[in-house]
Design a protein around this motif. Structure first.
Motif, PDB file in Angstrom:
ATOM      1  N   GLY A  23      66.663  76.201  59.198  1.00  0.00           N
ATOM      2  CA  GLY A  23      68.085  76.142  58.903  1.00  0.00           C
ATOM      3  C   GLY A  23      69.021  76.131  60.092  1.00  0.00           C
ATOM      4  N   ALA A  24      70.164  76.813  59.898  1.00  0.00           N
ATOM      5  CA  ALA A  24      71.264  76.764  60.856  1.00  0.00           C
ATOM      6  C   ALA A  24      70.888  77.292  62.232  1.00  0.00           C
ATOM      7  CB  ALA A  24      72.460  77.528  60.303  1.00  0.00           C
ATOM      8  N   THR A  25      70.011  78.276  62.302  1.00  0.00           N
ATOM      9  CA  THR A  25      69.591  78.797  63.610  1.00  0.00           C
ATOM     10  C   THR A  25      69.039  77.660  64.461  1.00  0.00           C
ATOM     11  OG1 THR A  25      69.079  80.961  62.687  1.00  0.00           O
ATOM     12  CG2 THR A  25      68.050  80.422  64.785  1.00  0.00           C
ATOM     13  N   LEU A  26      68.272  76.780  63.856  1.00  0.00           N
ATOM     14  CA  LEU A  26      67.711  75.641  64.576  1.00  0.00           C
ATOM     15  C   LEU A  26      68.741  74.543  64.794  1.00  0.00           C
ATOM     16  CD1 LEU A  26      64.234  75.301  62.803  1.00  0.00           C
ATOM     17  CD2 LEU A  26      64.700  76.220  65.075  1.00  0.00           C
ATOM     18  N   SER A  27      69.394  74.111  63.728  1.00  0.00           N
ATOM     19  CA  SER A  27      70.292  72.963  63.841  1.00  0.00           C
ATOM     20  C   SER A  27      71.469  73.232  64.768  1.00  0.00           C
ATOM     21  CB  SER A  27      70.767  72.494  62.467  1.00  0.00           C
ATOM     22  OG  SER A  27      71.433  73.516  61.786  1.00  0.00           O
ATOM     23  N   ARG A  33      65.869  67.984  62.311  1.00  0.00           N
ATOM     24  CA  ARG A  33      64.647  67.377  61.790  1.00  0.00           C
ATOM     25  C   ARG A  33      64.317  66.109  62.579  1.00  0.00           C
ATOM     26  NH1 ARG A  33      64.354  64.820  55.813  1.00  0.00           N
ATOM     27  NH2 ARG A  33      62.228  64.067  55.914  1.00  0.00           N
ATOM     28  N   GLY A  34      63.077  66.052  63.071  1.00  0.00           N
ATOM     29  CA  GLY A  34      62.616  64.894  63.830  1.00  0.00           C
ATOM     30  C   GLY A  34      62.772  65.027  65.339  1.00  0.00           C
ATOM     31  N   ARG A  57      57.235  68.227  67.191  1.00  0.00           N
ATOM     32  CA  ARG A  57      58.377  67.654  66.475  1.00  0.00           C
ATOM     33  C   ARG A  57      58.861  68.644  65.421  1.00  0.00           C
ATOM     34  NH1 ARG A  57      59.494  62.025  65.628  1.00  0.00           N
ATOM     35  NH2 ARG A  57      57.436  61.662  66.484  1.00  0.00           N
ATOM     36  N   VAL A  58      60.176  68.798  65.320  1.00  0.00           N
ATOM     37  CA  VAL A  58      60.768  69.652  64.299  1.00  0.00           C
ATOM     38  C   VAL A  58      60.517  69.007  62.943  1.00  0.00           C
ATOM     39  CG1 VAL A  58      62.903  70.679  63.418  1.00  0.00           C
ATOM     40  CG2 VAL A  58      62.570  70.455  65.887  1.00  0.00           C
ATOM     41  N   SER A  59      59.933  69.754  62.034  1.00  0.00           N
ATOM     42  CA  SER A  59      59.722  69.233  60.688  1.00  0.00           C
ATOM     43  C   SER A  59      60.920  69.619  59.833  1.00  0.00           C
ATOM     44  CB  SER A  59      58.412  69.763  60.102  1.00  0.00           C
ATOM     45  OG  SER A  59      58.462  71.168  59.991  1.00  0.00           O
ATOM     46  N   GLY A  60      60.811  69.418  58.556  1.00  0.00           N
ATOM     47  CA  GLY A  60      61.913  69.785  57.678  1.00  0.00           C
ATOM     48  C   GLY A  60      61.920  68.972  56.421  1.00  0.00           C
ATOM     49  N   LYS A  61      63.019  69.111  55.725  1.00  0.00           N
ATOM     50  CA  LYS A  61      63.170  68.391  54.464  1.00  0.00           C
ATOM     51  C   LYS A  61      64.643  68.127  54.220  1.00  0.00           C
ATOM     52  CE  LYS A  61      63.143  72.746  51.972  1.00  0.00           C
ATOM     53  NZ  LYS A  61      62.526  73.565  50.969  1.00  0.00           N
ATOM     54  N   ALA A  62      64.885  67.215  53.328  1.00  0.00           N
ATOM     55  CA  ALA A  62      66.257  66.933  52.915  1.00  0.00           C
ATOM     56  C   ALA A  62      66.535  67.706  51.637  1.00  0.00           C
ATOM     57  CB  ALA A  62      66.437  65.446  52.684  1.00  0.00           C
ATOM     58  N   ALA A  64      68.840  68.573  48.171  1.00  0.00           N
ATOM     59  CA  ALA A  64      69.352  67.707  47.111  1.00  0.00           C
ATOM     60  C   ALA A  64      70.706  67.097  47.473  1.00  0.00           C
ATOM     61  CB  ALA A  64      69.463  68.487  45.800  1.00  0.00           C
ATOM     62  N   ASN A  65      71.518  67.820  48.252  1.00  0.00           N
ATOM     63  CA  ASN A  65      72.830  67.305  48.631  1.00  0.00           C
ATOM     64  C   ASN A  65      72.768  66.389  49.849  1.00  0.00           C
ATOM     65  OD1 ASN A  65      72.431  69.046  50.759  1.00  0.00           O
ATOM     66  ND2 ASN A  65      74.165  70.373  50.319  1.00  0.00           N
ATOM     67  N   GLY A  66      71.559  66.096  50.351  1.00  0.00           N
ATOM     68  CA  GLY A  66      71.388  65.211  51.487  1.00  0.00           C
ATOM     69  C   GLY A  66      71.378  65.922  52.829  1.00  0.00           C
ATOM     70  N   GLU A  67      71.695  67.206  52.844  1.00  0.00           N
ATOM     71  CA  GLU A  67      71.688  67.979  54.083  1.00  0.00           C
ATOM     72  C   GLU A  67      70.254  68.089  54.607  1.00  0.00           C
ATOM     73  OE1 GLU A  67      72.627  72.542  55.589  1.00  0.00           O
ATOM     74  OE2 GLU A  67      72.995  71.992  53.514  1.00  0.00           O
ATOM     75  N   GLN A  68      70.098  67.946  55.916  1.00  0.00           N
ATOM     76  CA  GLN A  68      68.793  68.085  56.543  1.00  0.00           C
ATOM     77  C   GLN A  68      68.525  69.556  56.836  1.00  0.00           C
ATOM     78  OE1 GLN A  68      66.653  65.369  57.055  1.00  0.00           O
ATOM     79  NE2 GLN A  68      68.205  64.464  55.742  1.00  0.00           N
ATOM     80  N   TRP A  69      67.331  70.045  56.560  1.00  0.00           N
ATOM     81  CA  TRP A  69      66.968  71.439  56.744  1.00  0.00           C
ATOM     82  C   TRP A  69      65.791  71.486  57.708  1.00  0.00           C
ATOM     83  CZ3 TRP A  69      69.726  75.488  55.556  1.00  0.00           C
ATOM     84  CH2 TRP A  69      69.144  76.758  55.545  1.00  0.00           C
ATOM     85  N   PRO A  70      66.034  71.762  59.014  1.00  0.00           N
ATOM     86  CA  PRO A  70      64.950  71.761  59.997  1.00  0.00           C
ATOM     87  C   PRO A  70      64.060  72.999  59.879  1.00  0.00           C
ATOM     88  CG  PRO A  70      66.996  72.417  61.038  1.00  0.00           C
ATOM     89  CD  PRO A  70      67.335  72.041  59.617  1.00  0.00           C
ATOM     90  N   ILE A  71      62.784  72.808  60.213  1.00  0.00           N
ATOM     91  CA  ILE A  71      61.806  73.891  60.140  1.00  0.00           C
ATOM     92  C   ILE A  71      60.877  73.821  61.358  1.00  0.00           C
ATOM     93  CG2 ILE A  71      59.815  74.802  58.867  1.00  0.00           C
ATOM     94  CD1 ILE A  71      61.112  73.635  56.318  1.00  0.00           C
ATOM     95  N   ILE A  72      60.628  74.972  61.963  1.00  0.00           N
ATOM     96  CA  ILE A  72      59.556  75.120  62.945  1.00  0.00           C
ATOM     97  C   ILE A  72      58.612  76.166  62.366  1.00  0.00           C
ATOM     98  CG2 ILE A  72      58.916  75.991  65.222  1.00  0.00           C
ATOM     99  CD1 ILE A  72      61.461  74.774  66.328  1.00  0.00           C
ATOM    100  N   ASP A  73      57.372  75.783  62.192  1.00  0.00           N
ATOM    101  CA  ASP A  73      56.355  76.652  61.600  1.00  0.00           C
ATOM    102  C   ASP A  73      55.159  76.693  62.542  1.00  0.00           C
ATOM    103  OD1 ASP A  73      54.671  78.086  59.923  1.00  0.00           O
ATOM    104  OD2 ASP A  73      54.355  76.425  58.526  1.00  0.00           O
ATOM    105  N   MET A  74      54.928  77.851  63.144  1.00  0.00           N
ATOM    106  CA  MET A  74      53.782  78.020  64.041  1.00  0.00           C
ATOM    107  C   MET A  74      52.898  79.117  63.483  1.00  0.00           C
ATOM    108  SD  MET A  74      55.435  78.063  67.824  1.00  0.00           S
ATOM    109  CE  MET A  74      53.828  78.254  68.566  1.00  0.00           C
ATOM    110  N   ASN A  75      51.605  78.895  63.558  1.00  0.00           N
ATOM    111  CA  ASN A  75      50.704  79.959  63.139  1.00  0.00           C
ATOM    112  C   ASN A  75      49.410  79.823  63.905  1.00  0.00           C
ATOM    113  OD1 ASN A  75      48.291  79.813  61.569  1.00  0.00           O
ATOM    114  ND2 ASN A  75      49.389  79.355  59.706  1.00  0.00           N
ATOM    115  N   GLY A  76      48.833  80.956  64.242  1.00  0.00           N
ATOM    116  CA  GLY A  76      47.562  80.931  64.952  1.00  0.00           C
ATOM    117  C   GLY A  76      47.335  82.175  65.778  1.00  0.00           C
ATOM    118  N   ALA A  77      46.103  82.339  66.189  1.00  0.00           N
ATOM    119  CA  ALA A  77      45.706  83.510  66.961  1.00  0.00           C
ATOM    120  C   ALA A  77      46.433  83.584  68.296  1.00  0.00           C
ATOM    121  CB  ALA A  77      44.194  83.490  67.174  1.00  0.00           C
TER     122      ALA A  77
END
Length: 105
Positions: A23-27, A33-34, A57-62, A64-77
């Motif tokens: 979300g906003a923390t990233l954007s 996104r991208g 690359r920042v992932s994410g989704k659009a 319903a209102n067309g707003e882009q929602w960026p996501i960074i998801d890291m996981n691992g040891a």
């Protein structure tokens, strides 16, 4: 725009530490996104820095209102040394850098 600072903890996913930012923390810091970025994992934290030639690359989704929602998801040891600690996230706006550091007790 000023820096954004918040406290967070790593979650867990399949027995490994997980960092989820969205979300906003990233954007607001330019991580849309991208966008490409590099990630550096150190002994006391993680740094994300925008880089047009970055390995990630920042992932994410659009929404319903067309707003882009960026996501960074890291996981691992490789995040294990940060698990269970209080972490402080600082998003340098608009410098394109997010820093997450362990809070010293």
């Amino acid at each position: 725009m000023a820096n954004v600072v918040k406290t967070l903890r790593l979650g867990m996913n399949r027995g490994n530490p997980r960092l989820w930012l969205e979300g906003a923390t990233l954007s607001n810091a330019g991580f849309v996104r991208g966008a490409r970025y590099d990630c550096t994992i150190g002994a006391n934290g993680i740094t994300f820095e925008l880089n047009a030639e970055g390995k990630r690359r920042v992932s994410g989704k659009a929404k319903a209102n067309g707003e882009q929602w960026p996501i960074i998801d890291m996981n691992g040891a490789n995040l294990g040394h940060l698990a269970g600690a209080d972490l402080t996230l600082t998003a340098n706006v608009p410098a394109g850098r997010i820093t997450i550091v362990k809070v010293e007790a």
